[in-house]
Design an enzyme around this catalytic site. Sequence first.
Site, PDB file in Angstrom:
ATOM      1  N   HIS A  17       1.284   0.644 -13.746  1.00 40.78           N
ATOM      2  CA  HIS A  17       1.669  -0.374 -13.893  1.00 40.78           C
ATOM      3  C   HIS A  17       3.095  -0.162 -13.917  1.00 40.78           C
ATOM      4  O   HIS A  17       3.797   0.616 -14.948  1.00 40.78           O
ATOM      5  CB  HIS A  17       0.760  -1.380 -15.535  1.00 40.78           C
ATOM      6  CG  HIS A  17       1.926  -1.884 -14.940  1.00 40.78           C
ATOM      7  ND1 HIS A  17       1.972  -3.569 -14.608  1.00 40.78           N
ATOM      8  CD2 HIS A  17       2.880  -2.549 -16.166  1.00 40.78           C
ATOM      9  CE1 HIS A  17       2.048  -4.463 -15.381  1.00 40.78           C
ATOM     10  NE2 HIS A  17       2.796  -4.368 -16.147  1.00 40.78           N
TER      11      HIS A  17
ATOM     12  N   MET B  83      -4.315  -7.395  -6.963  1.00 37.58           N
ATOM     13  CA  MET B  83      -3.415  -8.495  -8.196  1.00 37.58           C
ATOM     14  C   MET B  83      -4.459  -9.372  -8.473  1.00 37.58           C
ATOM     15  O   MET B  83      -4.395 -10.473  -8.810  1.00 37.58           O
ATOM     16  CB  MET B  83      -2.240  -9.113  -6.929  1.00 37.58           C
ATOM     17  CG  MET B  83      -1.431  -8.302  -6.257  1.00 37.58           C
ATOM     18  SD  MET B  83      -0.835  -7.342  -7.957  1.00 37.58           S
ATOM     19  CE  MET B  83       0.674  -8.971  -8.793  1.00 37.58           C
ATOM     20  N   ARG B  84      -5.971  -9.224  -9.012  1.00 33.33           N
ATOM     21  CA  ARG B  84      -6.536 -10.007  -9.507  1.00 33.33           C
ATOM     22  C   ARG B  84      -6.814  -8.960 -10.637  1.00 33.33           C
ATOM     23  O   ARG B  84      -7.127  -7.187 -10.581  1.00 33.33           O
ATOM     24  CB  ARG B  84      -7.756 -10.165  -8.534  1.00 33.33           C
ATOM     25  CG  ARG B  84      -7.891 -10.812  -7.184  1.00 33.33           C
ATOM     26  CD  ARG B  84      -7.210 -12.250  -6.831  1.00 33.33           C
ATOM     27  NE  ARG B  84      -7.512 -13.518  -8.488  1.00 33.33           N
ATOM     28  CZ  ARG B  84      -8.670 -13.621  -7.977  1.00 33.33           C
ATOM     29  NH1 ARG B  84      -8.921 -14.176  -6.097  1.00 33.33           N
ATOM     30  NH2 ARG B  84      -9.879 -14.574  -8.209  1.00 33.33           N
ATOM     31  N   LEU B  85      -7.464 -10.363 -11.240  1.00 36.47           N
ATOM     32  CA  LEU B  85      -8.449  -9.440 -13.035  1.00 36.47           C
ATOM     33  C   LEU B  85      -9.874  -8.919 -12.895  1.00 36.47           C
ATOM     34  O   LEU B  85     -10.472 -10.060 -11.938  1.00 36.47           O
ATOM     35  CB  LEU B  85      -8.458 -10.016 -13.574  1.00 36.47           C
ATOM     36  CG  LEU B  85      -8.480  -9.770 -15.295  1.00 36.47           C
ATOM     37  CD1 LEU B  85      -6.945  -8.074 -15.460  1.00 36.47           C
ATOM     38  CD2 LEU B  85      -7.923 -11.014 -16.172  1.00 36.47           C
TER      39      LEU B  85
ATOM     40  N   ASN C   2      -5.478   1.853 -13.034  1.00 33.46           N
ATOM     41  CA  ASN C   2      -4.326   1.792 -12.532  1.00 33.46           C
ATOM     42  C   ASN C   2      -3.003   1.748 -12.700  1.00 33.46           C
ATOM     43  O   ASN C   2      -2.899   2.533 -13.163  1.00 33.46           O
ATOM     44  CB  ASN C   2      -4.810  -0.462 -13.041  1.00 33.46           C
ATOM     45  CG  ASN C   2      -3.594  -1.171 -12.862  1.00 33.46           C
ATOM     46  OD1 ASN C   2      -3.852  -1.488 -11.606  1.00 33.46           O
ATOM     47  ND2 ASN C   2      -2.687  -1.916 -13.288  1.00 33.46           N
TER      48      ASN C   2
ATOM     49  N   ASN D  78       1.388   3.453  -2.938  1.00 32.06           N
ATOM     50  CA  ASN D  78       0.840   3.576  -3.163  1.00 32.06           C
ATOM     51  C   ASN D  78      -0.503   4.054  -2.808  1.00 32.06           C
ATOM     52  O   ASN D  78      -0.625   5.742  -2.931  1.00 32.06           O
ATOM     53  CB  ASN D  78       0.789   3.335  -4.790  1.00 32.06           C
ATOM     54  CG  ASN D  78       2.107   3.359  -6.126  1.00 32.06           C
ATOM     55  OD1 ASN D  78       2.130   4.485  -6.754  1.00 32.06           O
ATOM     56  ND2 ASN D  78       2.203   1.903  -5.876  1.00 32.06           N
TER      57      ASN D  78
ATOM     58  N   GLY E 112       1.094  -1.672  -0.416  1.00 29.32           N
ATOM     59  CA  GLY E 112      -0.054  -0.029  -0.003  1.00 29.32           C
ATOM     60  C   GLY E 112       0.793   1.112   0.174  1.00 29.32           C
ATOM     61  O   GLY E 112       0.371   2.325   0.357  1.00 29.32           O
TER      62      GLY E 112
HETATM   63  C1  GRF Z   1       2.901  -0.937  -7.947  1.00 26.23           C
HETATM   64  O1  GRF Z   1       4.044  -1.519  -8.009  1.00 26.23           O
HETATM   65  C2  GRF Z   1       1.955  -0.637  -8.924  1.00 26.23           C
HETATM   66  O2  GRF Z   1       2.967  -0.489  -9.950  1.00 26.23           O
HETATM   67  C3  GRF Z   1       1.988  -2.278  -8.779  1.00 26.23           C
HETATM   68  O3  GRF Z   1       1.975  -2.688  -7.850  1.00 26.23           O
HETATM   69  C4  GRF Z   1       2.536  -1.976  -6.713  1.00 26.23           C
HETATM   70  C5  GRF Z   1       2.357  -1.791  -5.955  1.00 26.23           C
HETATM   71  O4  GRF Z   1       2.988  -1.402  -4.440  1.00 26.23           O
HETATM   72  N1  GRF Z   1       0.756  -2.644  -9.725  1.00 26.23           N
HETATM   73  P1  GRF Z   1       1.824  -0.945  -2.724  1.00 26.23           P
HETATM   74  O5  GRF Z   1       1.722  -1.896  -2.496  1.00 26.23           O
HETATM   75  O6  GRF Z   1       1.564   0.832  -3.632  1.00 26.23           O
HETATM   76  O7  GRF Z   1       3.265  -0.274  -2.635  1.00 26.23           O
END
Ligand code: GRF
Length: 181
Positions: free
Chosen positions: A100, A80-82, A98, A15, A13
């Site tokens: 990436h 991490m799920r679609l 999202n 981000n 988490g």
């Molecule tokens: C990020 O690096 C993002 O690019 C990817 O998953 C990671 C999540 O990191 N989708 P965090 O949980 O926000 O630390």
Amino acid sequence: MVYNVGVLISGSGSNLKAIIDSDINVKFVVSNNHNAGGLCIAKKANIPVYSWESLSKLESEVSKLILKYNTDLLILAGFMRLLSSNFIQSVPKLSIINIHPSLLPAFKGANAIEQALKYKVKYTGVTIHYVDEGMDSGLIIDQATVKLDESETISSLQKRLQKIEHKLYPSTIKRILDSRK
Ligand code: GRF
């Protein structure tokens, strides 16, 4: 300007923290993983948290939360799920985004950083995109690049990319919401 969003996470988490620390009003955080570190970050910030391991349950509950909290955008931050086609089609178009860790459309999927190193690319980066029914395939909103060092490792590259993510994600979210008000 008030920015109301919901955030979906699966992991640490970082981000999510960057989003909370900006002026974005996170109304709820949902995880598919009961032990996601990001849930503690949200709790500390007094944000309602929920977790469901079942994707169908999670999606039906998130649909209710979007209505309950009247959020403008659903943010995937290390989720991490679609999401299912049914769910994507049930929400307004361009209402899920999202982040990436690659320059899409290169290196979609779970191990983008490893792939970039394996192919010895000279540049990689971060992409923010709308979520459609495919894997990391939606319309690109913004990107930032980094030049790889000779001695780059998975961990050094991940750190550099996350530093970019933590600035780019909040500013892009605000820009999207500002343009809609
Ligand atoms: C990020 O690096 C993002 O690019 C990817 O998953 C990671 C999540 O990191 N989708 P965090 O949980 O926000 O630390």
